[in-house]
Design a protein around this motif. Structure first.
Motif, PDB file in Angstrom:
ATOM      1  N   THR A  47     -55.512 -81.094  55.435  1.00  0.00           N
ATOM      2  CA  THR A  47     -55.725 -80.939  56.875  1.00  0.00           C
ATOM      3  C   THR A  47     -55.080 -79.645  57.383  1.00  0.00           C
ATOM      4  O   THR A  47     -53.908 -79.379  57.113  1.00  0.00           O
ATOM      5  N   GLY A  48     -55.859 -78.858  58.111  1.00  0.00           N
ATOM      6  CA  GLY A  48     -55.362 -77.613  58.688  1.00  0.00           C
ATOM      7  C   GLY A  48     -55.627 -76.390  57.851  1.00  0.00           C
ATOM      8  O   GLY A  48     -55.511 -75.263  58.343  1.00  0.00           O
ATOM      9  N   VAL A  49     -55.980 -76.557  56.584  1.00  0.00           N
ATOM     10  CA  VAL A  49     -56.268 -75.420  55.708  1.00  0.00           C
ATOM     11  C   VAL A  49     -57.719 -75.002  55.925  1.00  0.00           C
ATOM     12  O   VAL A  49     -58.648 -75.807  55.729  1.00  0.00           O
ATOM     13  N   ARG A  50     -57.927 -73.746  56.347  1.00  0.00           N
ATOM     14  CA  ARG A  50     -59.266 -73.241  56.620  1.00  0.00           C
ATOM     15  C   ARG A  50     -59.808 -72.382  55.478  1.00  0.00           C
ATOM     16  O   ARG A  50     -61.022 -72.306  55.287  1.00  0.00           O
ATOM     17  N   LYS A  51     -58.930 -71.712  54.756  1.00  0.00           N
ATOM     18  CA  LYS A  51     -59.390 -70.813  53.705  1.00  0.00           C
ATOM     19  C   LYS A  51     -58.300 -70.656  52.655  1.00  0.00           C
ATOM     20  O   LYS A  51     -57.103 -70.631  52.977  1.00  0.00           O
ATOM     21  N   VAL A  52     -58.697 -70.562  51.414  1.00  0.00           N
ATOM     22  CA  VAL A  52     -57.765 -70.352  50.296  1.00  0.00           C
ATOM     23  C   VAL A  52     -58.203 -69.078  49.575  1.00  0.00           C
ATOM     24  O   VAL A  52     -59.385 -68.935  49.210  1.00  0.00           O
ATOM     25  N   ARG A  53     -57.258 -68.174  49.380  1.00  0.00           N
ATOM     26  CA  ARG A  53     -57.589 -66.884  48.761  1.00  0.00           C
ATOM     27  C   ARG A  53     -56.489 -66.478  47.792  1.00  0.00           C
ATOM     28  O   ARG A  53     -55.315 -66.770  48.018  1.00  0.00           O
ATOM     29  N   ARG A  54     -56.874 -65.813  46.732  1.00  0.00           N
ATOM     30  CA  ARG A  54     -55.906 -65.346  45.727  1.00  0.00           C
ATOM     31  C   ARG A  54     -55.686 -63.845  45.924  1.00  0.00           C
ATOM     32  O   ARG A  54     -56.644 -63.085  45.993  1.00  0.00           O
ATOM     33  N   ILE A  55     -54.408 -63.415  46.024  1.00  0.00           N
ATOM     34  CA  ILE A  55     -54.067 -62.008  46.214  1.00  0.00           C
ATOM     35  C   ILE A  55     -53.078 -61.581  45.132  1.00  0.00           C
ATOM     36  O   ILE A  55     -52.450 -62.419  44.474  1.00  0.00           O
ATOM     37  N   ASP A  56     -52.951 -60.272  44.981  1.00  0.00           N
ATOM     38  CA  ASP A  56     -52.063 -59.745  43.929  1.00  0.00           C
ATOM     39  C   ASP A  56     -50.601 -59.818  44.311  1.00  0.00           C
ATOM     40  O   ASP A  56     -49.735 -60.142  43.487  1.00  0.00           O
ATOM     41  N   LEU A  57     -50.264 -59.487  45.563  1.00  0.00           N
ATOM     42  CA  LEU A  57     -48.871 -59.434  46.022  1.00  0.00           C
ATOM     43  C   LEU A  57     -48.740 -60.128  47.366  1.00  0.00           C
ATOM     44  O   LEU A  57     -49.579 -59.915  48.258  1.00  0.00           O
ATOM     45  N   ILE A  58     -47.701 -60.939  47.527  1.00  0.00           N
ATOM     46  CA  ILE A  58     -47.424 -61.489  48.849  1.00  0.00           C
ATOM     47  C   ILE A  58     -46.749 -60.390  49.679  1.00  0.00           C
ATOM     48  O   ILE A  58     -46.242 -59.406  49.128  1.00  0.00           O
ATOM     49  N   PRO A  59     -46.722 -60.491  51.029  1.00  0.00           N
ATOM     50  CA  PRO A  59     -46.231 -59.382  51.866  1.00  0.00           C
ATOM     51  C   PRO A  59     -44.837 -58.879  51.506  1.00  0.00           C
ATOM     52  O   PRO A  59     -44.597 -57.674  51.484  1.00  0.00           O
ATOM     53  N   SER A  60     -43.896 -59.791  51.225  1.00  0.00           N
ATOM     54  CA  SER A  60     -42.536 -59.334  50.907  1.00  0.00           C
ATOM     55  C   SER A  60     -42.512 -58.563  49.600  1.00  0.00           C
ATOM     56  O   SER A  60     -41.786 -57.569  49.467  1.00  0.00           O
ATOM     57  N   GLU A  61     -43.342 -59.016  48.616  1.00  0.00           N
ATOM     58  CA  GLU A  61     -43.439 -58.264  47.368  1.00  0.00           C
ATOM     59  C   GLU A  61     -44.025 -56.885  47.596  1.00  0.00           C
ATOM     60  O   GLU A  61     -43.574 -55.897  47.020  1.00  0.00           O
ATOM     61  N   ARG A  62     -45.056 -56.812  48.468  1.00  0.00           N
ATOM     62  CA  ARG A  62     -45.694 -55.528  48.757  1.00  0.00           C
ATOM     63  C   ARG A  62     -44.711 -54.577  49.428  1.00  0.00           C
ATOM     64  O   ARG A  62     -44.638 -53.391  49.071  1.00  0.00           O
ATOM     65  N   ARG A  63     -43.944 -55.102  50.397  1.00  0.00           N
ATOM     66  CA  ARG A  63     -42.953 -54.251  51.074  1.00  0.00           C
ATOM     67  C   ARG A  63     -41.912 -53.751  50.092  1.00  0.00           C
ATOM     68  O   ARG A  63     -41.499 -52.590  50.129  1.00  0.00           O
ATOM     69  N   HIS A  64     -41.454 -54.642  49.213  1.00  0.00           N
ATOM     70  CA  HIS A  64     -40.458 -54.252  48.209  1.00  0.00           C
ATOM     71  C   HIS A  64     -41.026 -53.208  47.265  1.00  0.00           C
ATOM     72  O   HIS A  64     -40.345 -52.228  46.916  1.00  0.00           O
ATOM     73  N   PHE A  65     -42.280 -53.385  46.856  1.00  0.00           N
ATOM     74  CA  PHE A  65     -42.914 -52.435  45.946  1.00  0.00           C
ATOM     75  C   PHE A  65     -43.070 -51.070  46.608  1.00  0.00           C
ATOM     76  O   PHE A  65     -42.779 -50.029  46.008  1.00  0.00           O
ATOM     77  N   GLU A  66     -43.508 -51.066  47.875  1.00  0.00           N
ATOM     78  CA  GLU A  66     -43.696 -49.805  48.594  1.00  0.00           C
ATOM     79  C   GLU A  66     -42.363 -49.097  48.813  1.00  0.00           C
ATOM     80  O   GLU A  66     -42.261 -47.867  48.667  1.00  0.00           O
ATOM     81  N   LEU A  67     -41.327 -49.875  49.192  1.00  0.00           N
ATOM     82  CA  LEU A  67     -40.008 -49.280  49.403  1.00  0.00           C
ATOM     83  C   LEU A  67     -39.441 -48.723  48.111  1.00  0.00           C
ATOM     84  O   LEU A  67     -38.860 -47.630  48.083  1.00  0.00           O
ATOM     85  N   ASP A  68     -39.611 -49.475  47.018  1.00  0.00           N
ATOM     86  CA  ASP A  68     -39.124 -49.021  45.723  1.00  0.00           C
ATOM     87  C   ASP A  68     -39.830 -47.738  45.293  1.00  0.00           C
ATOM     88  O   ASP A  68     -39.203 -46.794  44.779  1.00  0.00           O
TER      89      ASP A  68
END
Length: 476
Positions: A47-68
């Motif tokens: 209940t409440g889930v409208r869409k399920v999608r697979r991505i490579d990086l979650i936002p915190s991982e992406r920020r860490h990768f970009e900062l690194d």
């Protein structure tokens, strides 16, 4: 999470994000495509889930990768430290500057690479950014920019400090640079007791362009405040510095200093040692706006300067309190000073004060008048630490302080209330009484140093005199 448990998928962490905060990101390392296809339909039935999608990086991982990635391409050394001074993260330039690999840097103590930096005081007391600290790493000169990391729940408070981010910029000494043009060592002020008001004054007056005068007795911390004023000035980021003492100042030197750039800070120590006519010439140059650089000076007292200088600095000066006016803070000053002495000697002596007899020692040190202020206190502590080492002890005791009994008799050019601050009336009277008896004994030949002779001089009974002599350890 029961769906993931049913399919035996390990979810390490998760976070909520999206523009409207309506997305949930879950990190499941090692998730296979077939596993995702199997779990996708089950998640869509929740209940409440409208869409399920697979991505490579979650936002915190992406920020860490970009900062690194960004830090790896920064040419200057950049690193962060925790409240204990351990390196949390560092870029490749910082690792190369320190002579270690990028994997070795995290967890190492910053003090190992910057031994002269007063790291503990910076982490404990600086809540605002500071720029332009001169440091040396493996023999190479750098300027250090210090940006404290503070917690959101108490910004600007010392309790909010959670570490700092440091940036090192290579600094090449110019061909004509002299010792006078080298910035002073950065120092942290001890804002305890009456000195706290002086520290607040310094924070307000140092950023201004007007000349600043710092007054205080010998050993009260004038030079420390002078150096701190330089680092609190906005000119520290882009200007130059010129340091000199009063004994070196003459009319020719003033003419030379007056022609320096307006972005230069002139630090002049001990103005009281400058001849009166030279003081007057300096005041005239400043008043007529012929003196271009920012001027910061120290002197022992305003009344001892030329009248023109007194008028010039009457509204822009800081008066430092003597140590004897801060007797309630003696114990805290001693703890800080013992810690400072131990770091300079690469020893660990912090417990030598706290684990010994701090209350007993500080009560005795409060009774002294400290004519040389912090210089005298430091000498006492160094002598006590040397005695502690000689006897092989672990903690300081009252026996390590040989001069605690050498107490003065009263105030000199000072009000009685200021002289006796931190002492009870009984302790003040005992100091005066002891001083009177000592002076009388020294003024009398040995053959006349009897309790009866002193009693006739003082107008009290000889029994009372004898008891007082025994009480203060003055009886032969």
């Amino acid at each position: 999470m029961a769906v993931f448990a049913d399919f035996r998928i390990n979810v390490r962490t998760g976070e909520i994000g999206g523009d409207s905060g309506d997305k949930v990101y879950l990190w499941a390392p090692g998730l296979l495509i077939t596993q995702f296809q199997s779990i996708e339909k089950a998640l869509q039935r929740v209940t409440g889930v409208r869409k399920v999608r697979r991505i490579d990086l979650i936002p915190s991982e992406r920020r860490h990768f970009e900062l690194d990635t960004l830090l790896r391409h920064v040419a200057d050394p950049v690193l962060s430290v925790d409240p204990e001074g351990r390196i949390i993260a560092a870029n490749l330039a910082a690792a190369r500057a320190f002579g270690v690999s990028l994997e070795q840097a995290p967890g190492m103590q910053l003090q190992r690479f910057l031994p002269r930096l007063q790291l503990e005081e910076l982490l404990r007391g600086l809540t605002a950014p500071r720029y332009g600290f001169p440091v040396a790493v493996r023999g190479r000169p750098y300027t250090l920019d210090w940006s404290p990391i503070t917690l959101d729940d108490a910004p600007g408070a010392v309790a909010s400090l959670a570490g700092a981010v440091l940036t090192l910029q290579p600094r090449a000494a110019s061909a004509g640079e002299t010792t006078a043009q080298v910035p002073p060592e950065p120092q942290v002020l001890w804002d305890l007791d009456l000195r706290r008001h002086c520290c607040l004054q310094l924070q307000q007056l140092a950023p201004l362009s007007a000349p600043l005068l710092i007054l205080g007795e010998r050993g009260s911390g004038k030079t420390t405040f002078l150096n701190a004023a330089y680092y609190l000035s906005p000119l520290v980021e882009r200007g130059r510095v010129y340091r000199c003492c009063g004994e070196e100042l003459n009319r020719q030197r003033i003419e030379y200093l007056a022609d320096l750039s307006a972005e230069t800070v002139v630090l002049l120590d001990d103005l009281n040692t400058v001849p009166v006519e030279v003081q007057r010439h300096l005041a005239e140059m400043v008043l007529q706006r012929h003196f271009r650089p920012r001027l910061i000076l120290t002197a022992t007292q305003l009344g001892g300067l030329a009248p023109a200088v007194q008028q010039l600095f009457s509204g822009c000066c800081i008066q430092l309190p003597p140590l004897r006016a801060m007797r309630p803070a003696i114990a805290r000053f001693c703890a800080l000073m013992v810690d400072q002495i131990s770091r300079s000697a690469s020893e660990t002596l912090g417990t030598a004060w706290q684990g010994g007899e701090p209350d007993t020692i500080s009560d005795q040190l409060k009774l002294m008048d400290w004519p040389t202020n912090f210089i005298g206190l430091e000498e006492q502590l160094r002598a006590a630490i040397a005695h502690l080492r000689a006897r092989g002890g672990a903690y300081l005791s009252i026996d390590d302080f040989s001069a605690v009994a050498e107490q003065g008799s009263g105030p000199v050019q000072e009000s009685w209330s200021a002289w006796g601050r931190g002492l009870t009336l009984a302790e003040q009277m005992e100091k005066v009484e002891r001083g009177v008896l000592e002076e009388l004994l020294q003024s009398q030949p040995k053959r006349l140093r009897s309790s009866r002779a002193l009693a006739r001089r003082l107008g009290i009974s000889h029994t009372a005199v004898a008891n007082k002599l025994r009480k203060y350890g003055l009886a032969d």
